[in-house]
Structures are given as structure tokens and as C-alpha cells.
Scaffold this motif. Structure first.
Motif, PDB file in Angstrom:
ATOM      1  N   LEU A 155       0.823  -1.211   0.000  1.00  0.00           N
ATOM      2  CA  LEU A 155       0.000   0.000   0.000  1.00  0.00           C
ATOM      3  C   LEU A 155       0.854   1.256   0.000  1.00  0.00           C
ATOM      4  CD1 LEU A 155      -2.801   1.305   0.170  1.00  0.00           C
ATOM      5  CD2 LEU A 155      -2.657   1.098   2.654  1.00  0.00           C
ATOM      6  N   VAL A 156       1.907   1.273   0.808  1.00  0.00           N
ATOM      7  CA  VAL A 156       2.807   2.429   0.836  1.00  0.00           C
ATOM      8  C   VAL A 156       3.500   2.597  -0.518  1.00  0.00           C
ATOM      9  CG1 VAL A 156       4.919   3.340   1.886  1.00  0.00           C
ATOM     10  CG2 VAL A 156       3.139   2.325   3.322  1.00  0.00           C
ATOM     11  N   ALA A 157       3.920   1.497  -1.132  1.00  0.00           N
ATOM     12  CA  ALA A 157       4.566   1.582  -2.446  1.00  0.00           C
ATOM     13  C   ALA A 157       3.600   2.116  -3.494  1.00  0.00           C
ATOM     14  CB  ALA A 157       5.095   0.209  -2.846  1.00  0.00           C
ATOM     15  N   MET A 158       2.339   1.690  -3.449  1.00  0.00           N
ATOM     16  CA  MET A 158       1.355   2.176  -4.416  1.00  0.00           C
ATOM     17  C   MET A 158       1.094   3.668  -4.235  1.00  0.00           C
ATOM     18  SD  MET A 158      -2.486   0.744  -5.095  1.00  0.00           S
ATOM     19  CE  MET A 158      -3.024   1.199  -3.445  1.00  0.00           C
ATOM     20  N   ILE A 159       0.957   4.121  -2.988  1.00  0.00           N
ATOM     21  CA  ILE A 159       0.729   5.549  -2.734  1.00  0.00           C
ATOM     22  C   ILE A 159       1.943   6.371  -3.169  1.00  0.00           C
ATOM     23  CG2 ILE A 159       0.335   7.255  -0.916  1.00  0.00           C
ATOM     24  CD1 ILE A 159      -1.250   5.143   0.583  1.00  0.00           C
ATOM     25  N   ALA A 160       3.150   5.858  -2.926  1.00  0.00           N
ATOM     26  CA  ALA A 160       4.356   6.581  -3.338  1.00  0.00           C
ATOM     27  C   ALA A 160       4.445   6.682  -4.859  1.00  0.00           C
ATOM     28  CB  ALA A 160       5.589   5.882  -2.774  1.00  0.00           C
ATOM     29  N   ALA A 161       4.083   5.608  -5.563  1.00  0.00           N
ATOM     30  CA  ALA A 161       4.117   5.654  -7.023  1.00  0.00           C
ATOM     31  C   ALA A 161       3.109   6.662  -7.569  1.00  0.00           C
ATOM     32  CB  ALA A 161       3.819   4.264  -7.587  1.00  0.00           C
ATOM     33  N   ILE A 162       1.916   6.710  -6.969  1.00  0.00           N
ATOM     34  CA  ILE A 162       0.912   7.687  -7.412  1.00  0.00           C
ATOM     35  C   ILE A 162       1.367   9.108  -7.117  1.00  0.00           C
ATOM     36  CG2 ILE A 162      -1.459   8.474  -7.049  1.00  0.00           C
ATOM     37  CD1 ILE A 162      -2.223   5.579  -6.468  1.00  0.00           C
ATOM     38  N   ALA A 163       1.967   9.323  -5.948  1.00  0.00           N
ATOM     39  CA  ALA A 163       2.434  10.664  -5.590  1.00  0.00           C
ATOM     40  C   ALA A 163       3.561  11.131  -6.507  1.00  0.00           C
ATOM     41  CB  ALA A 163       2.890  10.682  -4.131  1.00  0.00           C
ATOM     42  N   LEU A 164       4.473  10.227  -6.857  1.00  0.00           N
ATOM     43  CA  LEU A 164       5.566  10.612  -7.760  1.00  0.00           C
ATOM     44  C   LEU A 164       5.065  10.894  -9.169  1.00  0.00           C
ATOM     45  CD1 LEU A 164       8.336   8.100  -6.631  1.00  0.00           C
ATOM     46  CD2 LEU A 164       8.219  10.542  -6.154  1.00  0.00           C
ATOM     47  N   THR A 165       4.019  10.201  -9.579  1.00  0.00           N
ATOM     48  CA  THR A 165       3.497  10.388 -10.933  1.00  0.00           C
ATOM     49  C   THR A 165       2.681  11.662 -11.048  1.00  0.00           C
ATOM     50  OG1 THR A 165       3.392   7.988 -11.168  1.00  0.00           O
ATOM     51  CG2 THR A 165       2.184   9.291 -12.777  1.00  0.00           C
ATOM     52  N   LEU A 166       1.942  12.025 -10.017  1.00  0.00           N
ATOM     53  CA  LEU A 166       1.030  13.168 -10.074  1.00  0.00           C
ATOM     54  C   LEU A 166       1.655  14.467  -9.576  1.00  0.00           C
ATOM     55  CD1 LEU A 166      -2.303  11.531  -8.870  1.00  0.00           C
ATOM     56  CD2 LEU A 166      -1.548  11.980 -11.200  1.00  0.00           C
ATOM     57  N   ARG A 167       2.928  14.513  -9.313  1.00  0.00           N
ATOM     58  CA  ARG A 167       3.530  15.763  -8.847  1.00  0.00           C
ATOM     59  C   ARG A 167       3.600  16.752 -10.011  1.00  0.00           C
ATOM     60  NH1 ARG A 167       8.022  12.547 -10.005  1.00  0.00           N
ATOM     61  NH2 ARG A 167       9.675  13.602 -11.176  1.00  0.00           N
ATOM     62  N   GLU A 168       3.600  18.050  -9.676  1.00  0.00           N
ATOM     63  CA  GLU A 168       3.629  19.079 -10.703  1.00  0.00           C
ATOM     64  C   GLU A 168       5.010  19.148 -11.343  1.00  0.00           C
ATOM     65  OE1 GLU A 168       2.383  22.747  -9.116  1.00  0.00           O
ATOM     66  OE2 GLU A 168       0.349  22.070  -8.605  1.00  0.00           O
ATOM     67  N   ARG A 169       5.012  19.077 -12.649  1.00  0.00           N
ATOM     68  CA  ARG A 169       6.261  19.147 -13.405  1.00  0.00           C
ATOM     69  C   ARG A 169       6.150  20.243 -14.457  1.00  0.00           C
ATOM     70  NH1 ARG A 169       6.951  13.134 -15.524  1.00  0.00           N
ATOM     71  NH2 ARG A 169       4.880  13.706 -16.248  1.00  0.00           N
ATOM     72  N   LYS A 170       7.287  20.766 -14.863  1.00  0.00           N
ATOM     73  CA  LYS A 170       7.282  21.827 -15.864  1.00  0.00           C
ATOM     74  C   LYS A 170       6.896  21.307 -17.246  1.00  0.00           C
ATOM     75  CE  LYS A 170      10.807  24.557 -13.469  1.00  0.00           C
ATOM     76  NZ  LYS A 170      12.144  25.206 -13.561  1.00  0.00           N
ATOM     77  N   ASP A 171       7.248  20.063 -17.542  1.00  0.00           N
ATOM     78  CA  ASP A 171       6.937  19.513 -18.854  1.00  0.00           C
ATOM     79  C   ASP A 171       5.554  18.865 -18.905  1.00  0.00           C
ATOM     80  OD1 ASP A 171       7.593  17.515 -17.115  1.00  0.00           O
ATOM     81  OD2 ASP A 171       8.715  16.320 -18.577  1.00  0.00           O
ATOM     82  N   SER A 172       4.774  18.998 -17.845  1.00  0.00           N
ATOM     83  CA  SER A 172       3.447  18.391 -17.825  1.00  0.00           C
ATOM     84  C   SER A 172       2.471  19.262 -18.618  1.00  0.00           C
ATOM     85  CB  SER A 172       2.957  18.233 -16.384  1.00  0.00           C
ATOM     86  OG  SER A 172       1.652  17.705 -16.373  1.00  0.00           O
ATOM     87  N   LYS A 173       1.572  18.631 -19.351  1.00  0.00           N
ATOM     88  CA  LYS A 173       0.574  19.323 -20.160  1.00  0.00           C
ATOM     89  C   LYS A 173      -0.825  19.182 -19.549  1.00  0.00           C
ATOM     90  CE  LYS A 173       3.137  18.736 -24.468  1.00  0.00           C
ATOM     91  NZ  LYS A 173       3.100  18.227 -25.871  1.00  0.00           N
ATOM     92  N   ALA A 174      -0.893  19.130 -18.235  1.00  0.00           N
ATOM     93  CA  ALA A 174      -2.185  19.005 -17.566  1.00  0.00           C
ATOM     94  C   ALA A 174      -2.979  20.300 -17.706  1.00  0.00           C
ATOM     95  CB  ALA A 174      -1.985  18.655 -16.094  1.00  0.00           C
ATOM     96  N   ILE A 175      -4.289  20.186 -17.826  1.00  0.00           N
ATOM     97  CA  ILE A 175      -5.187  21.318 -18.018  1.00  0.00           C
ATOM     98  C   ILE A 175      -6.099  21.421 -16.806  1.00  0.00           C
ATOM     99  CG2 ILE A 175      -6.983  22.309 -19.481  1.00  0.00           C
ATOM    100  CD1 ILE A 175      -5.798  20.799 -21.809  1.00  0.00           C
ATOM    101  N   ASP A 176      -6.268  22.638 -16.318  1.00  0.00           N
ATOM    102  CA  ASP A 176      -7.158  22.871 -15.195  1.00  0.00           C
ATOM    103  C   ASP A 176      -8.601  22.842 -15.694  1.00  0.00           C
ATOM    104  OD1 ASP A 176      -8.352  23.505 -12.856  1.00  0.00           O
ATOM    105  OD2 ASP A 176      -7.355  25.440 -12.573  1.00  0.00           O
ATOM    106  N   PRO A 177      -9.441  21.967 -15.204  1.00  0.00           N
ATOM    107  CA  PRO A 177     -10.832  21.915 -15.701  1.00  0.00           C
ATOM    108  C   PRO A 177     -11.609  23.188 -15.468  1.00  0.00           C
ATOM    109  CG  PRO A 177     -10.258  19.908 -14.508  1.00  0.00           C
ATOM    110  CD  PRO A 177      -9.162  20.875 -14.263  1.00  0.00           C
ATOM    111  N   SER A 178     -11.337  23.904 -14.360  1.00  0.00           N
ATOM    112  CA  SER A 178     -12.070  25.145 -14.103  1.00  0.00           C
ATOM    113  C   SER A 178     -11.771  26.201 -15.161  1.00  0.00           C
ATOM    114  CB  SER A 178     -11.719  25.674 -12.710  1.00  0.00           C
ATOM    115  OG  SER A 178     -10.326  25.959 -12.616  1.00  0.00           O
ATOM    116  N   ILE A 179     -10.521  26.282 -15.602  1.00  0.00           N
ATOM    117  CA  ILE A 179     -10.173  27.232 -16.664  1.00  0.00           C
ATOM    118  C   ILE A 179     -10.764  26.786 -18.000  1.00  0.00           C
ATOM    119  CG2 ILE A 179      -8.255  28.308 -17.891  1.00  0.00           C
ATOM    120  CD1 ILE A 179      -6.567  27.970 -15.404  1.00  0.00           C
TER     121      ILE A 179
END
Length: 213
Positions: A155-179
Motif C-alpha cells: 500500500l505504501v509503495a502504491m501511494i508513493a508511485a501515485i504521488a511521484l506520478t502526479l507531482r507538478e512538473r514543468k513539462d506536464s501538459k495538464a489542463i485545469d478543468p475550471s479554466i
């Protein structure tokens, strides 16, 4: 020969053929498909040996997850088969040596470690249970604490993998749904009025070619 023995030999022959084709197939995708066939036949053999838990785990874990993922990875990679074949004979002596060592070790275990004997007699008054139920009772009674520790680590390994994947990065192309919801069509597209017809451009002057004397 009864039906069970016939199915055992049938599954074993298909298993050996699929395992042989795994190492001899030139196409990696075909090798993965043969490996999936080998796993399915091994699962059928375990079912015949009354090892239902191992058979189901083999199908769910390997055929249902690992091999399907591996198949998609192999199909998406641009593998140059000709380049892989160049080093075949160079690495063949080492591979043959390792294969011979593994075969000798397996032969030593099979010849000395397994003896034909009668199955242990069941105690008087004992209720017969299948191996899956017996394994579940053993895991969640005697080995309950190690199971809980292993589950917590996973469980700790799964949470750590999700946290590392979803961290804010400069090369990320995520879009804010509210905008994205507040965007208007007028801000995205601008209409420009143009005439129906446009005059053709004048042809460019061609320089005269001097004749050689």
C-alpha cells in the motif's frame, strides 16, 4: 489409460511445444503469444494435480496482467530483429552452458528429491478441504501478521508511485478543468471577412536566355 491421464499428456505435449517455440520464434510478438499458451497449459496441468490455487494465480497474475502488459510493450517497441540476430552465435556458447547447468540441476532434483510413495492417510474424523481453503485458513490464522505487513508495504509503495506520478512538473501538459470550462468560443476563434474572389497574382517576368555563340 484413463481420461485424466490422457489430458495430462495432451497438456504436457502442448506445453513443451509452446516452450520450445518461445525460444525459437524469430518474432518477439509470436514468442510472447507462445509463452501465454505455455502458461495456460501449465495452469491446466496444475488443475489436474488438484492445485487449484496455483492454477488460478497463474492465470490471473501472469496471463491476465504480466503477459498482456508485456505483449503491448513488445508490440509498441520498434525492435530491429536483424540487429538482434547478429550476436546470436557470439552468445550461443554461454547460453548453451547455462542451459546445460540448469538442465543438470533439474535432473538432480527430479531424480533424487521425488520418490513414488503413497499419499499420507487422512486423520480419522477430519473433514476434507481443498488446498485453496486450507491455504487461506493457514495464511489468515498462523501467518496473519506477515500478511498484514506485506499488505502495508504494498500500500505504501502504491501511494508513493501515485504521488511521484502526479507531482507538478514543468513539462506536464495538464489542463485545469475550471479554466477549461470558462473558455468562450470568441476567445478561441476569430472570423475574418474576405472577398469571394481574389485577383490572380501577376506572373513574374522571365529573364531572356542568351544564346551561346
Amino acid at each position: 489409460m484413463d481420461v485424466k491421464t490422457g489430458f495430462f499428456y495432451l497438456f504436457s505435449v502442448v506445453l513443451l511445444f509452446a516452450a520450445f517455440r518461445v525460444v525459437t520464434a524469430r518474432n518477439p510478438v509470436h514468442a510472447v503469444l507462445y509463452l501465454m499458451l505455455a502458461f495456460s497449459q501449465a495452469s491446466a496441468v496444475w488443475f489436474l494435480l488438484n492445485a487449484e490455487f496455483l492454477a488460478i494465480v497463474l492465470v490471473l497474475v501472469y496471463l491476465g496482467a504480466v503477459m498482456v502488459l508485456f505483449l503491448f510493450v513488445v508490440m509498441m517497441l520498434d525492435i530491429n530483429i536483424d540487429t538482434m540476430r547478429k550476436g546470436f552465435w557470439k552468445n550461443f556458447p554461454l547460453a548453451a552452458t547455462l542451459g546445460a547447468i540448469v538442465a543438470l540441476e533439474m535432473a538432480a532434483v527430479l531424480l533424487s528429491g521425488f520418490r513414488l510413495s503413497q499419499a499420507p492417510a487422512m486423520l480419522a474424523g477430519a473433514v476434507p478441504v481443498d488446498n485453496g481453503k486450507a491455504l487461506g485458513i493457514l495464511l489468515y490464522t498462523e501467518y496473519l501478521m506477515p500478511i498484514q505487513i506485506a499488505a502495508s508495504i504494498l500500500l505504501v509503495a502504491m501511494i508513493a508511485a501515485i504521488a511521484l506520478t502526479l507531482r507538478e512538473r514543468k513539462d506536464s501538459k495538464a489542463i485545469d478543468p475550471s479554466i477549461q470550462v470558462k473558455v468562450r468560443a470568441a476567445d478561441r476563434m476569430q472570423l475574418v471577412k474576405m472577398g469571394v474572389t481574389q485577383p490572380a497574382p501577376a506572373p513574374a517576368p522571365v529573364a531572356p536566355v542568351e544564346e551561346s555563340k
